[in-house]
Write a protein that holds these residues in place. Structure first.
Motif, PDB file in Angstrom:
ATOM      1  N   GLN A  58       0.837  -1.207   0.000  1.00  0.00           N
ATOM      2  CA  GLN A  58       0.000   0.000   0.000  1.00  0.00           C
ATOM      3  C   GLN A  58       0.865   1.246   0.000  1.00  0.00           C
ATOM      4  O   GLN A  58       0.650   2.172  -0.771  1.00  0.00           O
ATOM      5  CB  GLN A  58      -0.907   0.003   1.222  1.00  0.00           C
ATOM      6  CG  GLN A  58      -1.982  -1.066   1.187  1.00  0.00           C
ATOM      7  CD  GLN A  58      -2.772  -1.101   2.469  1.00  0.00           C
ATOM      8  OE1 GLN A  58      -2.265  -0.735   3.535  1.00  0.00           O
ATOM      9  NE2 GLN A  58      -4.010  -1.528   2.391  1.00  0.00           N
TER      10      GLN A  58
ATOM     11  N   HIS B 152     -16.980   4.252  -9.754  1.00  0.00           N
ATOM     12  CA  HIS B 152     -16.014   3.174  -9.667  1.00  0.00           C
ATOM     13  C   HIS B 152     -16.587   1.899  -9.084  1.00  0.00           C
ATOM     14  O   HIS B 152     -15.984   0.840  -9.212  1.00  0.00           O
ATOM     15  CB  HIS B 152     -14.809   3.626  -8.825  1.00  0.00           C
ATOM     16  CG  HIS B 152     -14.195   4.875  -9.360  1.00  0.00           C
ATOM     17  ND1 HIS B 152     -13.287   4.860 -10.396  1.00  0.00           N
ATOM     18  CD2 HIS B 152     -14.379   6.172  -9.041  1.00  0.00           C
ATOM     19  CE1 HIS B 152     -12.927   6.098 -10.680  1.00  0.00           C
ATOM     20  NE2 HIS B 152     -13.580   6.904  -9.877  1.00  0.00           N
TER      21      HIS B 152
ATOM     22  N   ASP C  93     -16.519   0.889  -6.195  1.00  0.00           N
ATOM     23  CA  ASP C  93     -15.751   0.346  -5.071  1.00  0.00           C
ATOM     24  C   ASP C  93     -15.733   1.289  -3.898  1.00  0.00           C
ATOM     25  O   ASP C  93     -14.904   1.180  -3.001  1.00  0.00           O
ATOM     26  CB  ASP C  93     -14.312   0.047  -5.509  1.00  0.00           C
ATOM     27  CG  ASP C  93     -13.601   1.288  -6.034  1.00  0.00           C
ATOM     28  OD1 ASP C  93     -14.208   2.372  -6.034  1.00  0.00           O
ATOM     29  OD2 ASP C  93     -12.436   1.176  -6.427  1.00  0.00           O
TER      30      ASP C  93
ATOM     31  N   THR D 266     -14.922   4.411  -4.002  1.00  0.00           N
ATOM     32  CA  THR D 266     -13.882   5.419  -4.094  1.00  0.00           C
ATOM     33  C   THR D 266     -14.242   6.564  -5.015  1.00  0.00           C
ATOM     34  O   THR D 266     -13.518   7.549  -5.078  1.00  0.00           O
ATOM     35  CB  THR D 266     -12.567   4.800  -4.605  1.00  0.00           C
ATOM     36  OG1 THR D 266     -12.785   4.307  -5.919  1.00  0.00           O
ATOM     37  CG2 THR D 266     -12.112   3.669  -3.710  1.00  0.00           C
TER      38      THR D 266
ATOM     39  N   THR E 131     -12.011  11.069   3.695  1.00  0.00           N
ATOM     40  CA  THR E 131     -12.634  10.299   2.613  1.00  0.00           C
ATOM     41  C   THR E 131     -13.660  11.161   1.878  1.00  0.00           C
ATOM     42  O   THR E 131     -13.670  11.231   0.647  1.00  0.00           O
ATOM     43  CB  THR E 131     -13.309   9.036   3.174  1.00  0.00           C
ATOM     44  OG1 THR E 131     -12.294   8.151   3.680  1.00  0.00           O
ATOM     45  CG2 THR E 131     -14.111   8.313   2.090  1.00  0.00           C
TER      46      THR E 131
ATOM     47  N   LYS F  75     -13.341  12.564  -2.050  1.00  0.00           N
ATOM     48  CA  LYS F  75     -14.382  12.322  -3.050  1.00  0.00           C
ATOM     49  C   LYS F  75     -14.795  13.626  -3.722  1.00  0.00           C
ATOM     50  O   LYS F  75     -14.971  13.687  -4.944  1.00  0.00           O
ATOM     51  CB  LYS F  75     -15.581  11.635  -2.405  1.00  0.00           C
ATOM     52  CG  LYS F  75     -15.334  10.172  -2.054  1.00  0.00           C
ATOM     53  CD  LYS F  75     -16.557   9.547  -1.403  1.00  0.00           C
ATOM     54  CE  LYS F  75     -16.319   8.079  -1.075  1.00  0.00           C
ATOM     55  NZ  LYS F  75     -17.491   7.456  -0.416  1.00  0.00           N
TER      56      LYS F  75
ATOM     57  N   GLU G   5      -7.600   8.767  -5.453  1.00  0.00           N
ATOM     58  CA  GLU G   5      -8.289   7.480  -5.494  1.00  0.00           C
ATOM     59  C   GLU G   5      -7.447   6.401  -4.809  1.00  0.00           C
ATOM     60  O   GLU G   5      -7.981   5.512  -4.128  1.00  0.00           O
ATOM     61  CB  GLU G   5      -8.620   7.102  -6.934  1.00  0.00           C
ATOM     62  CG  GLU G   5      -9.760   7.940  -7.502  1.00  0.00           C
ATOM     63  CD  GLU G   5     -10.188   7.515  -8.902  1.00  0.00           C
ATOM     64  OE1 GLU G   5      -9.362   6.868  -9.593  1.00  0.00           O
ATOM     65  OE2 GLU G   5     -11.326   7.825  -9.287  1.00  0.00           O
ATOM     66  N   SER G   6      -6.119   6.476  -4.955  1.00  0.00           N
ATOM     67  CA  SER G   6      -5.242   5.547  -4.250  1.00  0.00           C
ATOM     68  C   SER G   6      -5.359   5.743  -2.734  1.00  0.00           C
ATOM     69  O   SER G   6      -5.445   4.774  -1.972  1.00  0.00           O
ATOM     70  CB  SER G   6      -3.793   5.762  -4.700  1.00  0.00           C
ATOM     71  OG  SER G   6      -2.903   4.941  -3.968  1.00  0.00           O
TER      72      SER G   6
ATOM     73  N   ARG H   8      -8.604   4.273  -1.284  1.00  0.00           N
ATOM     74  CA  ARG H   8      -8.537   2.835  -1.031  1.00  0.00           C
ATOM     75  C   ARG H   8      -7.763   2.542   0.260  1.00  0.00           C
ATOM     76  O   ARG H   8      -8.154   1.680   1.055  1.00  0.00           O
ATOM     77  CB  ARG H   8      -7.898   2.116  -2.224  1.00  0.00           C
ATOM     78  CG  ARG H   8      -8.792   2.109  -3.465  1.00  0.00           C
ATOM     79  CD  ARG H   8      -8.213   1.234  -4.564  1.00  0.00           C
ATOM     80  NE  ARG H   8      -7.039   1.832  -5.196  1.00  0.00           N
ATOM     81  CZ  ARG H   8      -7.093   2.639  -6.246  1.00  0.00           C
ATOM     82  NH1 ARG H   8      -8.268   2.987  -6.761  1.00  0.00           N
ATOM     83  NH2 ARG H   8      -5.989   3.130  -6.766  1.00  0.00           N
TER      84      ARG H   8
ATOM     85  N   ALA I 256      -9.934   3.423   3.263  1.00  0.00           N
ATOM     86  CA  ALA I 256     -10.962   2.408   3.505  1.00  0.00           C
ATOM     87  C   ALA I 256     -10.367   1.238   4.277  1.00  0.00           C
ATOM     88  O   ALA I 256     -11.002   0.693   5.197  1.00  0.00           O
ATOM     89  CB  ALA I 256     -11.556   1.936   2.180  1.00  0.00           C
ATOM     90  N   ASP I 257      -9.135   0.841   3.942  1.00  0.00           N
ATOM     91  CA  ASP I 257      -8.472  -0.248   4.661  1.00  0.00           C
ATOM     92  C   ASP I 257      -8.161   0.150   6.109  1.00  0.00           C
ATOM     93  O   ASP I 257      -8.319  -0.660   7.032  1.00  0.00           O
ATOM     94  CB  ASP I 257      -7.176  -0.638   3.945  1.00  0.00           C
ATOM     95  CG  ASP I 257      -7.423  -1.358   2.621  1.00  0.00           C
ATOM     96  OD1 ASP I 257      -8.552  -1.843   2.417  1.00  0.00           O
ATOM     97  OD2 ASP I 257      -6.487  -1.417   1.803  1.00  0.00           O
TER      98      ASP I 257
END
Length: 244
Positions: free
Chosen positions: A12, A140, A142, A144, A191, A195, A225-226, A229, A232-233
């Motif tokens: 990551q 997307h 997902d 994101t 986040t 967006k 966008e990276s 993700r 989110a993790d």
């Protein structure tokens, strides 16, 4: 202040660092040529009403809040993963903000314009409904992407001027939070912030005419966008998730 030692999933962080480094190199070239390189059909100097000027002004404001939130969380937690992310976001967005304000200076345009509604440069041009003609998928699937939010319907309130920006009340909550509570709130607010930033950057990719500014906007989309993700993790690891 030196950044904390890196901890977390190597894959990551390697991916995120590569995106950030690409932006730094792209941005250096952009600053050198933005005043003169707009492509063969683009005007050398954008007008104050152009998408180029509007994006530079609005994204500079948007970025400033991201920098502020990142410094707040770095003072509120000892978690190395979140502090590293905050450090990367603060550095990247402060540098990009400087580029955009520098372009406005090069173009001889004001950094603020009274009476101008935020994101007005995106309205009336079908910025969010042109599909994927530039290879960018707006939805997307997902969690994101912003998925075609109607920016024209956004009404500034409580210090939140544009889509994704935190309110004054939310910033006060972040200032008061500590530890994992601060980490979760920061990741949720950032986040939302990313967006909104992705939506605006995709609008510039479609509407801006200065080639180097469009390139920077594309880089912003990839980087944020990276980071979406990754965030989110990080939220999942804390038993939380992005806000609806």
């Amino acid at each position: 202040m030196d950044p904390p030692r890196r901890r977390g999933t190597p894959t990551q962080w390697a991916a995120l660092t590569a995106v950030v480094l690409a932006l730094v190199f792209a941005g250096t070239a952009a600053v050198a040529s933005a005043g003169r390189d707009g492509g063969s059909a683009a005007p050398a100097t954008p007008s104050s009403e152009s998408a180029d000027a509007g994006f530079a002004r609005d994204m500079a404001v948007h970025h400033q809040q991201a920098v502020e939130m990142s410094f707040l969380v770095r003072d509120s937690t000892d978690d190395e993963e979140v502090r590293r992310l905050a450090y990367d976001i603060a550095n990247t967005q402060a540098n990009q903000r400087g580029m955009m304000l520098g372009w406005l200076d090069l173009w001889g345009l004001p950094k603020l314009e009274a009476g101008k509604e935020p994101m007005a440069w995106m309205s009336g041009a079908d910025a969010m409904d042109k599909g994927s003609d530039d290879g960018m998928d707006m939805d997307h699937g997902d969690g994101t992407g912003h998925g075609g939010t109607d920016h024209g319907a956004y009404e500034p309130h409580d210090g939140s001027l544009m889509a994704g920006m935190a309110t004054r009340t939310e910033l006060d909550r972040l200032r008061d939070a500590r530890g994992e509570r601060a980490e979760i709130l920061y990741l949720q607010l950032m986040t939302d912030h990313h967006k909104g930033g992705v939506e605006m950057a995709q609008g510039c990719v479609r509407l801006c005419e200065v080639g180097t500014e469009k390139a920077l906007a594309k880089g912003m989309v990839a980087a944020q966008e990276s980071e979406l993700r990754l965030m989110a993790d990080l939220l999942k690891a804390r038993g939380a998730k992005p806000r609806a």
